[in-house]
Design a protein around this motif. Sequence first.
Motif, PDB file in Angstrom:
ATOM      1  N   UNK A  57       0.823  -1.195   0.000  1.00  0.00           N
ATOM      2  CA  UNK A  57       0.000   0.000   0.000  1.00  0.00           C
ATOM      3  C   UNK A  57       0.858   1.245   0.000  1.00  0.00           C
ATOM      4  N   UNK A  58       0.392   2.256  -0.714  1.00  0.00           N
ATOM      5  CA  UNK A  58       1.111   3.519  -0.774  1.00  0.00           C
ATOM      6  C   UNK A  58       0.302   4.612  -0.085  1.00  0.00           C
ATOM      7  N   UNK A  59       0.990   5.482   0.633  1.00  0.00           N
ATOM      8  CA  UNK A  59       0.381   6.602   1.325  1.00  0.00           C
ATOM      9  C   UNK A  59      -0.680   6.085   2.301  1.00  0.00           C
ATOM     10  N   UNK A  60      -1.905   6.576   2.228  1.00  0.00           N
ATOM     11  CA  UNK A  60      -2.966   6.097   3.113  1.00  0.00           C
ATOM     12  C   UNK A  60      -3.250   4.622   2.878  1.00  0.00           C
ATOM     13  N   UNK A  61      -3.057   4.161   1.666  1.00  0.00           N
ATOM     14  CA  UNK A  61      -3.233   2.740   1.367  1.00  0.00           C
ATOM     15  C   UNK A  61      -2.279   1.868   2.171  1.00  0.00           C
ATOM     16  N   UNK A  62      -1.106   2.404   2.511  1.00  0.00           N
ATOM     17  CA  UNK A  62      -0.169   1.676   3.358  1.00  0.00           C
ATOM     18  C   UNK A  62      -0.719   1.497   4.766  1.00  0.00           C
ATOM     19  N   UNK A  63      -1.438   2.504   5.242  1.00  0.00           N
ATOM     20  CA  UNK A  63      -2.063   2.398   6.557  1.00  0.00           C
ATOM     21  C   UNK A  63      -3.157   1.333   6.540  1.00  0.00           C
ATOM     22  N   UNK A  64      -3.942   1.291   5.457  1.00  0.00           N
ATOM     23  CA  UNK A  64      -4.994   0.280   5.359  1.00  0.00           C
ATOM     24  C   UNK A  64      -4.411  -1.123   5.174  1.00  0.00           C
ATOM     25  N   UNK A  65      -3.333  -1.243   4.405  1.00  0.00           N
ATOM     26  CA  UNK A  65      -2.676  -2.546   4.245  1.00  0.00           C
ATOM     27  C   UNK A  65      -2.137  -3.016   5.598  1.00  0.00           C
ATOM     28  N   UNK A  66      -1.568  -2.093   6.360  1.00  0.00           N
ATOM     29  CA  UNK A  66      -1.066  -2.429   7.690  1.00  0.00           C
ATOM     30  C   UNK A  66      -2.211  -2.877   8.589  1.00  0.00           C
ATOM     31  N   UNK A  67      -3.329  -2.187   8.522  1.00  0.00           N
ATOM     32  CA  UNK A  67      -4.493  -2.566   9.337  1.00  0.00           C
ATOM     33  C   UNK A  67      -4.956  -3.981   8.989  1.00  0.00           C
TER      34      UNK A  67
END
Length: 183
Positions: free
Chosen positions: A27-37
């Motif tokens: 995930x990139x940017x905010x998508x990285x936060x969602x991938x982490x979640x």
Amino acid sequence: RWAADILADLDALLEAANVPGPYLLVGTSTGGQFATYHALQHPDRTAGLVILDSDWISTDPAEDLFQSVLSPEEYADFVGDGDHWDDPENVEHIDAAATIREIEAALHPLPGVPVRILTATRADGCPPEWPCARLLERSIELQGMWKTLGPDAVQVLVNSAHAMHDEVPDVVVSEILLALARR
């Protein structure tokens, strides 16, 4: 919509497409936060995690990139109304503040999950009146906090601006392959 809603959408999509896990999440940017979640909620179904220039998630203003560097006026101008779930520019109606709280509350180590944190080292596009060098320095520092996800977490500084997936896709692919090799 909160992070749990995004996670439910992804889980439903993967199930409907009959894509079995475990998954390498990127995930990139905010998508990285969602991938982490997603990885935090399903560590048993996570083969690896690659985070591309994604801000550390925290409700503490001292650990928020923009609040910790910008003046209150600059921060208010930057945020504007775009973080509100009902703002017309927020097409997915994501409640940013609630999502940050939700992901932050879920943070825990992911032992055995390879984590690659790709952090941009250039601030291309930063408004010239802002403290761009300090923002970049702080971004690198805060993104290093993703290493708390576990002993298999590695931060990689990338000679790129924020959209590294467009600018240096070969580096991104190499890091994805490294995460897979460490599984």
